[in-house]
Design a protein around this motif. Structure first.
Motif, PDB file in Angstrom:
ATOM      1  N   LYS A  40      55.210  40.628  48.218  1.00 23.36           N
ATOM      2  CA  LYS A  40      54.316  41.165  47.314  1.00 23.36           C
ATOM      3  C   LYS A  40      53.313  40.124  47.262  1.00 23.36           C
ATOM      4  O   LYS A  40      53.449  39.100  47.047  1.00 23.36           O
ATOM      5  CB  LYS A  40      55.059  41.609  46.322  1.00 23.36           C
ATOM      6  CG  LYS A  40      55.814  42.815  46.421  1.00 23.36           C
ATOM      7  CD  LYS A  40      56.210  43.634  45.019  1.00 23.36           C
ATOM      8  CE  LYS A  40      57.175  44.899  45.152  1.00 23.36           C
ATOM      9  NZ  LYS A  40      57.487  45.633  43.962  1.00 23.36           N
ATOM     10  N   PRO A  41      51.816  40.633  47.097  1.00 22.13           N
ATOM     11  CA  PRO A  41      51.032  39.787  46.650  1.00 22.13           C
ATOM     12  C   PRO A  41      50.918  39.043  45.360  1.00 22.13           C
ATOM     13  O   PRO A  41      51.147  39.755  44.469  1.00 22.13           O
ATOM     14  CB  PRO A  41      49.758  40.729  46.977  1.00 22.13           C
ATOM     15  CG  PRO A  41      49.952  41.825  46.804  1.00 22.13           C
ATOM     16  CD  PRO A  41      51.546  41.994  47.199  1.00 22.13           C
ATOM     17  N   ILE A  42      50.422  37.958  45.326  1.00 20.57           N
ATOM     18  CA  ILE A  42      50.548  37.177  44.165  1.00 20.57           C
ATOM     19  C   ILE A  42      48.856  36.973  43.806  1.00 20.57           C
ATOM     20  O   ILE A  42      48.103  36.513  44.427  1.00 20.57           O
ATOM     21  CB  ILE A  42      50.959  35.642  44.261  1.00 20.57           C
ATOM     22  CG1 ILE A  42      52.377  35.605  44.712  1.00 20.57           C
ATOM     23  CG2 ILE A  42      50.870  35.084  43.067  1.00 20.57           C
ATOM     24  CD1 ILE A  42      53.019  34.432  45.179  1.00 20.57           C
ATOM     25  N   ARG A  43      48.747  37.464  42.449  1.00 24.31           N
ATOM     26  CA  ARG A  43      47.656  37.207  41.894  1.00 24.31           C
ATOM     27  C   ARG A  43      47.267  36.044  41.242  1.00 24.31           C
ATOM     28  O   ARG A  43      48.329  35.709  40.327  1.00 24.31           O
ATOM     29  CB  ARG A  43      46.821  38.410  40.868  1.00 24.31           C
ATOM     30  CG  ARG A  43      45.825  38.590  40.282  1.00 24.31           C
ATOM     31  CD  ARG A  43      45.480  39.779  39.471  1.00 24.31           C
ATOM     32  NE  ARG A  43      45.406  40.900  40.247  1.00 24.31           N
ATOM     33  CZ  ARG A  43      44.487  41.632  40.846  1.00 24.31           C
ATOM     34  NH1 ARG A  43      43.276  40.931  40.584  1.00 24.31           N
ATOM     35  NH2 ARG A  43      44.386  42.840  41.303  1.00 24.31           N
ATOM     36  N   VAL A  44      46.196  35.126  41.468  1.00 24.49           N
ATOM     37  CA  VAL A  44      46.206  33.723  40.892  1.00 24.49           C
ATOM     38  C   VAL A  44      45.570  33.744  39.656  1.00 24.49           C
ATOM     39  O   VAL A  44      44.435  34.280  39.227  1.00 24.49           O
ATOM     40  CB  VAL A  44      45.201  33.022  41.940  1.00 24.49           C
ATOM     41  CG1 VAL A  44      45.221  31.576  41.396  1.00 24.49           C
ATOM     42  CG2 VAL A  44      45.896  33.114  43.368  1.00 24.49           C
ATOM     43  N   PHE A  64      48.321  35.395  48.786  1.00 22.87           N
ATOM     44  CA  PHE A  64      47.630  35.268  47.523  1.00 22.87           C
ATOM     45  C   PHE A  64      46.378  36.033  47.568  1.00 22.87           C
ATOM     46  O   PHE A  64      45.800  36.112  48.565  1.00 22.87           O
ATOM     47  CB  PHE A  64      46.930  33.786  47.113  1.00 22.87           C
ATOM     48  CG  PHE A  64      48.286  32.771  47.012  1.00 22.87           C
ATOM     49  CD1 PHE A  64      49.119  32.833  45.688  1.00 22.87           C
ATOM     50  CD2 PHE A  64      48.741  31.879  47.893  1.00 22.87           C
ATOM     51  CE1 PHE A  64      50.352  31.986  45.548  1.00 22.87           C
ATOM     52  CE2 PHE A  64      49.767  31.159  47.819  1.00 22.87           C
ATOM     53  CZ  PHE A  64      50.670  31.216  46.673  1.00 22.87           C
ATOM     54  N   GLN A  65      46.208  37.030  46.359  1.00 22.98           N
ATOM     55  CA  GLN A  65      45.099  37.842  46.564  1.00 22.98           C
ATOM     56  C   GLN A  65      44.684  38.322  45.268  1.00 22.98           C
ATOM     57  O   GLN A  65      45.265  38.688  44.377  1.00 22.98           O
ATOM     58  CB  GLN A  65      45.925  39.235  47.448  1.00 22.98           C
ATOM     59  CG  GLN A  65      44.728  40.574  47.330  1.00 22.98           C
ATOM     60  CD  GLN A  65      45.422  41.506  47.986  1.00 22.98           C
ATOM     61  OE1 GLN A  65      46.228  41.619  49.058  1.00 22.98           O
ATOM     62  NE2 GLN A  65      45.451  42.755  47.342  1.00 22.98           N
ATOM     63  N   GLY A  66      43.316  38.096  45.008  1.00 22.26           N
ATOM     64  CA  GLY A  66      42.689  38.410  43.582  1.00 22.26           C
ATOM     65  C   GLY A  66      42.895  37.264  42.753  1.00 22.26           C
ATOM     66  O   GLY A  66      43.886  36.294  42.782  1.00 22.26           O
ATOM     67  N   ILE A  67      42.152  37.470  41.600  1.00 22.37           N
ATOM     68  CA  ILE A  67      42.115  36.604  40.481  1.00 22.37           C
ATOM     69  C   ILE A  67      42.639  37.363  39.179  1.00 22.37           C
ATOM     70  O   ILE A  67      42.254  38.348  39.097  1.00 22.37           O
ATOM     71  CB  ILE A  67      40.588  35.984  40.410  1.00 22.37           C
ATOM     72  CG1 ILE A  67      40.211  35.109  41.522  1.00 22.37           C
ATOM     73  CG2 ILE A  67      40.468  35.241  39.095  1.00 22.37           C
ATOM     74  CD1 ILE A  67      40.717  33.803  41.591  1.00 22.37           C
ATOM     75  N   MET A  68      43.255  36.535  38.316  1.00 24.78           N
ATOM     76  CA  MET A  68      43.492  37.059  36.988  1.00 24.78           C
ATOM     77  C   MET A  68      42.732  36.055  36.190  1.00 24.78           C
ATOM     78  O   MET A  68      43.194  35.026  35.977  1.00 24.78           O
ATOM     79  CB  MET A  68      45.105  37.023  36.594  1.00 24.78           C
ATOM     80  CG  MET A  68      45.148  37.555  35.164  1.00 24.78           C
ATOM     81  SD  MET A  68      47.087  37.577  34.817  1.00 24.78           S
ATOM     82  CE  MET A  68      47.456  39.129  35.378  1.00 24.78           C
TER      83      MET A  68
END
Length: 397
Positions: A40-44, A64-68
């Motif tokens: 599953k992708p990890i939002r950073v 890794f995919q996307g920013i938090m």
């Protein structure tokens, strides 16, 4: 070559105080996060990194995919520099930033703001009312992930969203759907009592057992409730993502069918507070060096500065850890000071004026609020120096 010698050699041309990032350690930590996420992708989580070049490096890695993000102004700044898929994980009351978001079609495509009440929606509507050619506002509902027991008298977890049950989430989702200019894009629920609380705290075996018992029961309750919330909301909106978890709970959170992605940030740097988990072991990657400036006694030195406590409930575990050389401890009546920090222990006897003491911050990204740049170490060489948010003149909180 031991780490202290390696770091001293790599930074011989630098004058402390300064901060470094061990790239090999960070890569190993990132790879372990990906392994734990099981596909599953990890939002950073940007608050734990706070360096734009480092965010770019991390997002270039597989998994890794996307920013938090932690504030809307930060998200707008990142979007202006080409970052996409940015979730602002905390509600905003910044009218100017909301107006800027509504007036920027490109930013609005890539940024999602978090809400947990109709009051948030009212606030956003008022903030963007005067914007011409207003873009659609992407929203995410945050759901309370805390664990309640004893009829609600016992609570483990953070005080965040008032939305807890499926009917509450559906009511808010329907409100979003009914308002022109809003779209519900996702759900998030952060189980801080699992992700941010180590299950192997030192020195108190009884407390550790209670933590593990609470976390087991909390995870069991949450997987059912979160699943019901997601299923109910999907009847109202076509969700793009369901976010949960954090560094300390990755392998647990990804097992939930309702979860489409997890968040992580502290795991890249592996600060001191993340030493106390049984399920994973990271490598300290982010360190800062302070120079010895006094020798007040045979087994005592004082270093310049050092008063960099972490946020949260005040206590010894929020102080930086004197890390290298091993065996140093704080003077009990002084602790970490504003302009100097006394350190005691046999290891102090071998330190001389100008030597470095290496510290680990208790948390991750807060270190970057103290330093303009991070010196990236590969082996025993500084291969690059990159600015932190502070180094780019950006202090969002």
């Amino acid at each position: 070559m031991d780490d202290r010698l390696r770091y001293d050699r790599a930074t011989a041309g630098l004058e402390p105080p300064f901060a470094i990032l061990d790239l090999a350690a960070m890569r190993a930590n990132a790879a372990d996060l990906v392994r734990r996420a099981a596909g599953k992708p990890i939002r950073v989580a940007s608050k734990s990194v706070r360096s734009r070049p480092l965010l770019e490096r991390i997002l270039a890695m597989d998994g890794f995919q996307g920013i938090m993000a932690f504030t809307l102004p930060e998200a707008l700044w990142l979007a202006a520099h080409g970052f996409t898929d940015i979730l602002v994980a905390y509600p905003t009351a910044d009218r100017r930033a909301l107006a800027a978001l509504a007036g920027d079609a490109d930013a609005a495509r890539h940024i999602t703001v978090t809400v947990d009440s109709a009051a948030h929606l009212d606030f956003v509507e008022a903030a963007v009312a005067a914007v011409r050619s207003r873009s659609e506002i992407r929203t995410c509902i945050e759901v309370d992930a805390a664990y309640l027991a004893v009829g609600g008298r016992f609570r483990a977890g953070v005080l965040r969203s008032p939305v807890r049950e499926p009917e509450q989430a559906v009511h808010l989702a329907a409100d979003i759907a009914a308002r022109p200019g809003f779209r519900l894009a996702g759900l998030m629920a952060y189980e801080a009592q699992i992700a941010g609380l180590g299950d192997d705290p030192p020195g108190n075996a009884a407390y550790a057992r209670l933590v593990r018992l609470m976390q087991t029961r909390s995870a069991r309750e949450l997987v059912l409730r979160r699943g019901r919330v997601v299923n109910a909301v999907r009847q109202v909106a076509d969700l793009e993502f369901v976010n949960g978890g954090g560094t300390g709970s990755v392998e647990r959170t990804v097992r939930e069918k309702a979860i489409t992605e997890v968040a992580a940030g502290s795991g890249f740097f592996h600060p001191r507070l993340f030493d106390f988990y049984r399920r994973f072991t990271g490598r300290p990657a982010a360190l800062f060096a302070l120079p010895v400036v006094r020798r007040p006694g045979p087994d005592a030195v004082a270093v310049l500065g050092g008063g960099y406590p972490a946020s949260g409930t005040p206590g010894p575990n929020r102080l930086p850890q004197p890390y290298l050389p091993a065996g140093l401890r704080y003077a009990p009546d002084e602790g970490a000071g504003e302009v100097q920090t006394p350190l005691l222990g046999q290891a102090a006897g071998d330190l001389r004026i100008g030597d470095r003491v290496w510290f680990r911050h208790a948390k991750a990204g807060e270190l970057c609020e103290r330093f303009d740049e991070l010196h990236l170490v590969e082996g025993d060489t500084v291969v690059e120096s990159v600015p932190t948010y502070r180094g780019e003149g950006r202090t969002f909180l």
